[in-house]
Motif scaffolding. Structure first.
Motif, PDB file in Angstrom:
ATOM      1  N   VAL A 328      44.324  12.134  56.762  1.00  7.98           N
ATOM      2  CA  VAL A 328      42.917  12.254  57.156  1.00  7.98           C
ATOM      3  C   VAL A 328      42.109  12.567  55.895  1.00  7.98           C
ATOM      4  O   VAL A 328      41.975  13.715  55.490  1.00  7.98           O
ATOM      5  CB  VAL A 328      42.719  13.374  58.201  1.00  7.98           C
ATOM      6  CG1 VAL A 328      41.257  13.435  58.632  1.00  7.98           C
ATOM      7  CG2 VAL A 328      43.629  13.144  59.398  1.00  7.98           C
ATOM      8  N   GLY A 329      41.595  11.538  55.249  1.00 10.03           N
ATOM      9  CA  GLY A 329      40.770  11.748  54.070  1.00 10.03           C
ATOM     10  C   GLY A 329      41.513  11.904  52.776  1.00 10.03           C
ATOM     11  O   GLY A 329      40.906  12.174  51.730  1.00 10.03           O
ATOM     12  N   GLY A 330      42.845  11.773  52.770  1.00 11.07           N
ATOM     13  CA  GLY A 330      43.610  11.916  51.541  1.00 11.07           C
ATOM     14  C   GLY A 330      43.335  10.786  50.570  1.00 11.07           C
ATOM     15  O   GLY A 330      42.936   9.682  50.968  1.00 11.07           O
ATOM     16  N   LYS A 331      43.533  11.056  49.271  1.00  5.67           N
ATOM     17  CA  LYS A 331      43.315  10.027  48.260  1.00  5.67           C
ATOM     18  C   LYS A 331      43.950  10.449  46.941  1.00  5.67           C
ATOM     19  O   LYS A 331      44.229  11.629  46.712  1.00  5.67           O
ATOM     20  CB  LYS A 331      41.817   9.800  48.040  1.00  5.67           C
ATOM     21  CG  LYS A 331      41.055  11.014  47.524  1.00  5.67           C
ATOM     22  CD  LYS A 331      39.579  10.689  47.320  1.00  5.67           C
ATOM     23  CE  LYS A 331      38.805  11.884  46.770  1.00  5.67           C
ATOM     24  NZ  LYS A 331      37.390  11.554  46.547  1.00  5.67           N
ATOM     25  N   GLU A 332      44.172   9.474  46.073  1.00  7.72           N
ATOM     26  CA  GLU A 332      44.587   9.750  44.707  1.00  7.72           C
ATOM     27  C   GLU A 332      43.331   9.894  43.858  1.00  7.72           C
ATOM     28  O   GLU A 332      42.292   9.314  44.178  1.00  7.72           O
ATOM     29  CB  GLU A 332      45.488   8.640  44.163  1.00  7.72           C
ATOM     30  CG  GLU A 332      46.704   8.331  45.018  1.00  7.72           C
ATOM     31  CD  GLU A 332      47.685   9.492  45.161  1.00  7.72           C
ATOM     32  OE1 GLU A 332      47.508  10.508  44.467  1.00  7.72           O
ATOM     33  OE2 GLU A 332      48.628   9.377  45.965  1.00  7.72           O
ATOM     34  N   ARG A 333      43.434  10.654  42.750  1.00  4.81           N
ATOM     35  CA  ARG A 333      42.235  10.995  41.994  1.00  4.81           C
ATOM     36  C   ARG A 333      42.382  10.704  40.502  1.00  4.81           C
ATOM     37  O   ARG A 333      43.468  10.797  39.941  1.00  4.81           O
ATOM     38  CB  ARG A 333      41.905  12.484  42.198  1.00  4.81           C
ATOM     39  CG  ARG A 333      41.556  12.841  43.632  1.00  4.81           C
ATOM     40  CD  ARG A 333      41.379  14.337  43.830  1.00  4.81           C
ATOM     41  NE  ARG A 333      40.826  14.639  45.143  1.00  4.81           N
ATOM     42  CZ  ARG A 333      41.565  14.828  46.247  1.00  4.81           C
ATOM     43  NH1 ARG A 333      42.884  14.761  46.173  1.00  4.81           N
ATOM     44  NH2 ARG A 333      40.972  15.087  47.402  1.00  4.81           N
ATOM     45  N   SER A 334      41.247  10.415  39.881  1.00  3.44           N
ATOM     46  CA  SER A 334      41.181  10.236  38.436  1.00  3.44           C
ATOM     47  C   SER A 334      41.076  11.598  37.765  1.00  3.44           C
ATOM     48  O   SER A 334      40.868  12.625  38.429  1.00  3.44           O
ATOM     49  CB  SER A 334      39.972   9.386  38.065  1.00  3.44           C
ATOM     50  OG  SER A 334      38.767  10.087  38.380  1.00  3.44           O
ATOM     51  N   GLU A 335      41.189  11.638  36.434  1.00  7.13           N
ATOM     52  CA  GLU A 335      41.070  12.904  35.712  1.00  7.13           C
ATOM     53  C   GLU A 335      39.706  13.553  35.954  1.00  7.13           C
ATOM     54  O   GLU A 335      39.622  14.772  36.128  1.00  7.13           O
ATOM     55  CB  GLU A 335      41.278  12.682  34.214  1.00  7.13           C
ATOM     56  CG  GLU A 335      41.190  13.962  33.406  1.00  7.13           C
ATOM     57  CD  GLU A 335      41.563  13.787  31.946  1.00  7.13           C
ATOM     58  OE1 GLU A 335      41.228  14.682  31.138  1.00  7.13           O
ATOM     59  OE2 GLU A 335      42.200  12.770  31.601  1.00  7.13           O
TER      60      GLU A 335
END
Length: 367
Positions: A328-335
């Motif tokens: 639910v709303g998870g994501k990978e992220r940039s620096e």
């Protein structure tokens, strides 16, 4: 000028026949991209990498030798041949020709060694559990709802099953077990990379693994650093299935409400499961749990990392889509996204440390 009908002439979209054929080749690959994964799943379920590995890491076996070791009195050898032929073409197995009759013999490759339970590849580097979980029908179903998520929002997993992943796992013990085994599989792989490169556990007397699952990750850390008293912290239904590990205490609870106190907090593959607002809530609880001299050790993907490894960086984007499918709303992220997230949660300083894995180590400090 003829009126526009809304139809597109296919040939008008391509600048040349060469471009058209190259595009068609890619289109076929996208259409049948699922075949590789499911073909691998079939030979893993049959135990074929293990059959070959039992004869040695460099061994090659004929089709009849492999078939003779399958748990069936009358296996369909032709079907087996066609699956192996495909996986040889995809470099999952290697094939050698020997003998006067040009008999084909099959052996392991660096890829298939990751799917051996024991023998040629140690259990600590097996990806079997992750493969079986990601290709399970329950986990695959949400991917079929991406178009609906784009059009009207919502959660893909809930659209497929009527519940969020964590609630579904709590209500389905078999699925919960499959998920925990996959997380333990990933823990073994990533911890091997972390313990070979990361020195930040030295000097710690206590460490709490938030979202620690059944404790496999923390057990590896404590084994390598016996002075650490480990606390594996996860939801009650998760820790209820946890085995005993020396130096590891299991505590059930809710990381949004409280985190047990320790010198440092460890979180592997946790932050990417949640949207930014939830991550800030979790991190603020972690901030309360550590002293001013403490730190939070995050193991997660950093999109477009500065330090490149041999692993395909686009896999971070694959996992980002997996977050749409399963969270639910998870994501990978940039620096930059990590920087903003940590600052909002009270961690103005951080380091990103590359390890030989898809993930990186992110050290966050409250000072």
């Amino acid at each position: 000028m003829e009126p526009h009908t809304g139809e597109i002439c296919a040939h008008s979209m391509f600048e040349s026949e060469e471009e058209e054929l190259a595009g068609q080749a890619q289109a076929w690959k996208y259409t049948f991209a699922f075949v590789e994964s499911l073909a691998v799943k079939s030979v893993v379920l049959l135990g074929i990498p293990d059959i070959i590995a039992r004869h040695g890491p460099k061994a090659t076996l004929s089709l009849s030798q492999i078939a003779a070791e399958l748990p069936s009195e009358k296996p369909d050898v032709n079907c087996l041949f066609r699956i192996l032929r495909f996986l040889v073409a995809k470099n999952f197995f290697r094939a050698e020709t020997s003998g006067g009759a040009n008999e084909v013999r099959y052996g392991l490759t660096p890829a298939s060694k990751w799917f051996v339970k024991g023998g040629a590849a140690a259990p600590s580097v097996s990806m079997i559990a992750m493969l079986l979980m990601q290709n399970d029908v329950t986990m695959m179903a949400p991917w079929h709802h991406f178009n609906e998520c784009v059009l009207d929002g919502g959660v893909a997993f809930e659209k497929a099953h009527g519940l969020h992943l964590w609630d579904y796992a709590a209500a389905h013990p078999d699925q919960n077990c499959l998920f925990n085994q996959a997380m333990a599989c990933n823990a073994n792989i990533v911890m091997k990379a972390i313990l070979s490169k990361y020195e930040g556990f030295q000097g710690l007397n206590s460490l709490v693994d938030v979202g620690g699952g059944i404790g496999a990750t923390l057990a590896e850390i404590v084994k390598a650093h016996p002075s650490i008293n480990g606390i594996s912290y996860d939801l009650p239904h998760v820790v209820a299935m946890a085995p005993h590990y020396p130096g590891v205490k299991h505590i059930g609870g809710d990381m949004f409400r409280e985190v047990p106190s320790a010198d440092a907090v460890f979180m592997k593959w946790i932050m990417h499961d949640w949207e930014d607002e939830d991550c800030v809530k979790i991190l603020k609880q972690c901030r309360k749990a550590i002293p001013e001299t403490g730190k939070v050790i995050i193991v997660d993907t950093v999109l477009n990392p500065r330090e490149k490894t041999a692993l395909d960086p686009s896999m971070g984007l694959v996992f980002d889509l997996a977050m749409i499918a399963h969270t639910v709303g998870g994501k990978e992220r940039s620096e930059e996204e990590w920087k903003n997230l940590l600052k909002e949660a009270g961690f103005p300083r951080f380091n990103i440390i590359a390890i030989p894995a898809l993930q990186s180590v992110i050290e966050a400090f409250p000072y």
